[in-house]
Design a protein around this motif. Structure first.
Motif, PDB file in Angstrom:
ATOM      1  N   ASP A 148      -8.009   9.171  -4.644  1.00 50.96           N
ATOM      2  CA  ASP A 148      -7.671  10.594  -4.557  1.00 50.96           C
ATOM      3  C   ASP A 148      -6.170  10.842  -4.716  1.00 50.96           C
ATOM      4  O   ASP A 148      -5.768  11.876  -5.228  1.00 50.96           O
ATOM      5  CB  ASP A 148      -8.146  11.170  -3.223  1.00 50.96           C
ATOM      6  CG  ASP A 148      -9.664  11.142  -3.087  1.00 50.96           C
ATOM      7  OD1 ASP A 148     -10.369  11.080  -4.120  1.00 50.96           O
ATOM      8  OD2 ASP A 148     -10.151  11.168  -1.936  1.00 50.96           O
ATOM      9  N   ARG A 201     -11.689   5.626  -0.372  1.00 54.33           N
ATOM     10  CA  ARG A 201     -11.290   6.262  -1.630  1.00 54.33           C
ATOM     11  C   ARG A 201      -9.982   7.051  -1.549  1.00 54.33           C
ATOM     12  O   ARG A 201      -9.614   7.747  -2.497  1.00 54.33           O
ATOM     13  CB  ARG A 201     -12.414   7.151  -2.124  1.00 54.33           C
ATOM     14  CG  ARG A 201     -13.684   6.371  -2.451  1.00 54.33           C
ATOM     15  CD  ARG A 201     -14.802   7.251  -2.936  1.00 54.33           C
ATOM     16  NE  ARG A 201     -14.410   8.100  -4.052  1.00 54.33           N
ATOM     17  CZ  ARG A 201     -14.429   7.748  -5.330  1.00 54.33           C
ATOM     18  NH1 ARG A 201     -14.817   6.548  -5.668  1.00 54.33           N
ATOM     19  NH2 ARG A 201     -14.055   8.594  -6.266  1.00 54.33           N
ATOM     20  N   ASP A 230      -4.708   8.180 -12.270  1.00 53.55           N
ATOM     21  CA  ASP A 230      -6.122   7.823 -12.363  1.00 53.55           C
ATOM     22  C   ASP A 230      -6.324   6.373 -12.813  1.00 53.55           C
ATOM     23  O   ASP A 230      -7.153   6.085 -13.667  1.00 53.55           O
ATOM     24  CB  ASP A 230      -6.829   8.794 -13.320  1.00 53.55           C
ATOM     25  CG  ASP A 230      -8.345   8.750 -13.239  1.00 53.55           C
ATOM     26  OD1 ASP A 230      -8.881   8.413 -12.164  1.00 53.55           O
ATOM     27  OD2 ASP A 230      -8.983   9.052 -14.260  1.00 53.55           O
ATOM     28  N   SER A 240     -11.589   8.115 -13.793  1.00 52.91           N
ATOM     29  CA  SER A 240     -12.545   9.173 -13.458  1.00 52.91           C
ATOM     30  C   SER A 240     -13.722   9.249 -14.430  1.00 52.91           C
ATOM     31  O   SER A 240     -14.806   9.666 -14.053  1.00 52.91           O
ATOM     32  CB  SER A 240     -11.844  10.525 -13.355  1.00 52.91           C
ATOM     33  OG  SER A 240     -11.209  10.850 -14.576  1.00 52.91           O
ATOM     34  N   TYR A 285      -9.783   1.886 -10.287  1.00 50.40           N
ATOM     35  CA  TYR A 285     -11.179   1.811 -10.685  1.00 50.40           C
ATOM     36  C   TYR A 285     -12.002   1.203  -9.556  1.00 50.40           C
ATOM     37  O   TYR A 285     -11.493   0.437  -8.745  1.00 50.40           O
ATOM     38  CB  TYR A 285     -11.313   0.957 -11.946  1.00 50.40           C
ATOM     39  CG  TYR A 285     -10.654   1.576 -13.150  1.00 50.40           C
ATOM     40  CD1 TYR A 285     -11.417   2.117 -14.176  1.00 50.40           C
ATOM     41  CD2 TYR A 285      -9.268   1.615 -13.279  1.00 50.40           C
ATOM     42  CE1 TYR A 285     -10.820   2.677 -15.300  1.00 50.40           C
ATOM     43  CE2 TYR A 285      -8.656   2.180 -14.394  1.00 50.40           C
ATOM     44  CZ  TYR A 285      -9.437   2.707 -15.403  1.00 50.40           C
ATOM     45  OH  TYR A 285      -8.839   3.264 -16.497  1.00 50.40           O
TER      46      TYR A 285
END
Length: 106
Positions: free
Chosen positions: A19, A15, A24, A86, A27
Motif C-alpha cells: 500500500d 500488505r 508498485d 498491481s 509483488y
C-alpha cells in the motif's frame, strides 16, 4: 541496490508495504512478498511501515538472511519486469529460498 524483503515476512505477508510503495514494485508470492530490484527506486517508503521489520536496504541485510537478496532478484527471472505489481497475479510458486524456509519457534 534495492530494498529486500527477508525472512520475517515469510507466512506473514502484511500488505502495508504494498500500500505504501509509490512505484508498485512489491509483488506477492504464496508465502512472502518480493521487491523487484529493477523497479525499486530506493525511496524507503516500505521499510518503516513493515510491522515485522522484514525490509532492509540490500547493503544492510543481516547475514543470516543474505539468501533473501538472491530470492528477491531471481524470482523475477521468468517474469521479467512487468512494470508494476498491481496488474500481476500472485505468484503460483515462491523462490526456493522462501519455499524451504522454516520459521524459528522463538
Amino acid at each position: 541496490m534495492a530494498y529486500v524483503i527477508a525472512a520475517p515476512c515469510v507466512d506473514v505477508k502484511d500488505r502495508a508495504c504494498i500500500d505504501e510503495c509509490p512505484v508498485d514494485c512489491i509483488y506477492e508470492g504464496q508465502r512472502s512478498q518480493y521487491i523487484h530490484p529493477d523497479e525499486c527506486v530506493d525511496c524507503g517508503a516500505c521499510e518503516p511501515v513493515c510491522p515485522v521489520e522484514a525490509i532492509f536496504f540490500e547493503d544492510e541485510l543481516p547475514d543470516e538472511w543474505s539468501d533473501f537478496a538472491r530470492a528477491n532478484a531471481e524470482v523475477f527471472i521468468p517474469l521479467g519486469s512487468p512494470g508494476g505489481a498491481s496488474g500481476t497475479p500472485v505468484f503460483t510458486e515462491d523462490h526456493p529460498v522462501v519455499s524451504a524456509f522454516v520459521p524459528s519457534q522463538a
